[in-house]
Design an enzyme around this catalytic site. Structure first.
Site, PDB file in Angstrom:
ATOM      1  N   HIS A 317       0.847  -1.189   0.000  1.00 30.13           N
ATOM      2  CA  HIS A 317       0.000   0.000   0.000  1.00 30.13           C
ATOM      3  C   HIS A 317       0.882   1.239   0.000  1.00 30.13           C
ATOM      4  CE1 HIS A 317      -3.131   2.851   1.151  1.00 30.13           C
ATOM      5  NE2 HIS A 317      -3.974   1.937   0.705  1.00 30.13           N
ATOM      6  N   ASP A 375      -8.018  -5.275   0.036  1.00 26.97           N
ATOM      7  CA  ASP A 375      -8.524  -6.106  -1.060  1.00 26.97           C
ATOM      8  C   ASP A 375      -8.169  -7.578  -0.906  1.00 26.97           C
ATOM      9  OD1 ASP A 375      -9.723  -4.023  -2.542  1.00 26.97           O
ATOM     10  OD2 ASP A 375      -7.750  -3.352  -3.178  1.00 26.97           O
TER      11      ASP A 375
END
Ligand code: CMC
Length: 441
Positions: A317, A375
């Site tokens: 991320h 996700d």
């Protein structure tokens, strides 16, 4: 040029930059937020020094002031309006969180009731809009349909396009949040050749969505409360995430004073990419390709290979250099959903758990601080509940609409309205003489 000399006077913090080319010194203000890193105010840099800042991908650039969401990526903390995401996920619900994102405070009972009613009253879409779907191929990706149909809302709701009118802005906001589940479920029904299901306003936001997705006119449908709650929690977790690619897209589109339906369609388009919201679909596809625990090392090696474009989807991320707090909640939620559905030993979940375990013990992932993101586990939950993987990113777009709109309102509420317009470092040819057609080699 070097940055140096961070001076702190009584009430003003500044940084001095020295241009080594001409020894020019310039003082820039350092501004503080409530929490998080300070920012260098470079707004006068071009005017005063004929310099731009250079930051492709905005890795060190704060593009706006915002009071909505705060992330501490090093510690793995996410807060909306000061409330921790873990608390919101367990104590609150999506309507509650949407209201708070939009209006700044959690609603009291009266405000909550009014907001819920407003949303329910707008859950239908214009009958004419339904005909749009027939123009799409049956195998169209639902995100393609979402981009088209949400953008097309601006052709239907002319009474909520004037962004200078707060009433119209509010109406457009309610319409978008209310109609997203309807539009999304219709995209699914169209793909599988079943009739569209009208909204049922006796149900909750997520209960109604499940009914529009999974019921058929031939049978009664009562949403499973455990699954309804799981989807609501998923919606809470996806509702906002400060200045990510799609939110920045919405703000940028909105800065040109485009109408809200067009801005949200732009956000949906940006979300679709596999580096952003499209990753949830990509995770499931990746797990299916890996197929077996024995093949995990092979894919870990691929992910580490600089010459291989493969990345471990659902890992890493831009902001989190720690476990994404949303992924933690979703991992727990996956256990609960699979238990409810009686498929606790679901092979893809087992595979995902093992993949996470191996990756988190690997030097490459440890060194680069790559952890599971939001996700990674969402697709497992959604697949177990019967959502096809092509709908996963749509399931991200529905709740993120509340965040996009909150950020859009915040931007329009600023005292100075400026169109978003980044600059560039030009690397092309300098001026040269035009070559006539018959002289070109
Ligand atoms: N697998 C393998 N290596 C990775 C991964 C990954 N998933 N993510 C980052 N890296 C490596 C990358 O190769 C780079 O290595 P090096 O420094 O040697 O060049 C380093 O880690 C930093 O990566 P980056 O691409 O410079 O980082 P970024 O902040 O620009 O990208 C990201 C962040 C999310 C796009 C990236 O981690 C990624 O592509 N992850 C997979 C896709 C994904 O799961 N996306 C969902 C993001 S969370 C939800 C959302 O935003 O919608």
């Amino acid at each position: 040029m070097t940055a140096s000399d961070k001076t702190k006077s009584a009430n003003k913090n500044t940084i001095t930059i020295i241009n080594n080319k001409n020894n020019q010194r310039h003082e820039l203000d350092i501004l503080s937020g409530t929490v998080g890193p300070d920012v260098i105010d470079v707004r006068k840099l071009y005017h005063d020094l004929n310099l731009f800042t250079y930051d492709p991908g905005y890795t060190s650039t704060a593009s706006c002031d915002s009071a909505i969401t705060y992330i501490d990526g090093e510690k793995g903390i996410l807060m909306h309006r000061g409330y921790l995401i873990e608390e919101l996920a367990s104590e609150s619900d999506f309507m509650d969180v949407s209201y708070m994102l939009l209006f700044g405070e959690l609603p009291n009972a009266r405000q909550q009731k009014r907001f819920n009613t407003e949303i329910k009253m707008q859950s239908l879409v214009d009958e004419q809009l339904m005909r749009f779907y027939n123009g799409f191929r049956r195998d169209a990706h639902p995100m393609a349909i979402m981009v088209g149909v949400v953008g097309a809302l601006s052709a239907f709701y002319h009474d909520s396009l004037d962004i200078s009118d707060p009433k119209q802005r509010h109406l457009a906001t309610i319409r978008l949040i209310a109609k997203m589940p309807t539009i999304a479920a219709m995209a699914y029904k169209y793909a599988i050749g079943q009739p569209f299901v009208y909204p049922d306003n006796s149900l909750s936001y997520t209960g109604n969505f499940l009914k529009m997705m999974f019921s058929v006119p031939a049978e009664d449908y009562i949403p499973n409360p455990v699954l309804e709650r799981a989807i609501d929690c998923l919606f809470v977790l996806h509702a906002d995430h400060e200045q990510n690619a799609s939110t920045s897209t919405v703000r940028l589109a909105g800065s040109s004073q485009a109408n809200p339906f067009a801005c949200i369609a732009a956000g949906i388009a940006s979300l679709w990419g596999p580096a952003h919201g499209g990753a949830n679909e990509a995770v499931l596809n990746m797990l299916k390709v890996i197929g077996d625990k024995e093949r995990i090392p092979e894919f870990i090696a691929k992910a580490k290979d600089r010459n291989d474009p493969f990345r471990l989807m659902g890992f890493g991320h831009r902001v989190y250099k720690n476990y994404d707090p949303r992924a933690k909640v979703l991992k727990e939620s996956a256990h609960a959903v699979l238990k409810e559905l009686g498929v606790e030993d679901q092979p893809l979940f087992e595979l995902a758990l093992e993949l996470e375990r191996i990756a988190l013990e690997d030097e490459y992932f440890i060194k680069k601080k790559l952890f599971p993101n939001v996700d990674f586990y969402s697709g497992i939950i959604l697949q177990a509940m019967g959502f096809p993987s092509s709908m996963f990113t749509v399931m991200f777009a529905i709740p993120r609409t509340a965040g996009w709109l909150s950020q859009w309102h915040e931007m329009l509420g600023e005292s100075v309205q400026k169109i978003g317009r980044p600059r560039q470092r030009y690397t092309g040819k300098d001026h040269r003489k035009f070559v006539p057609k018959d002289k070109r080699v």
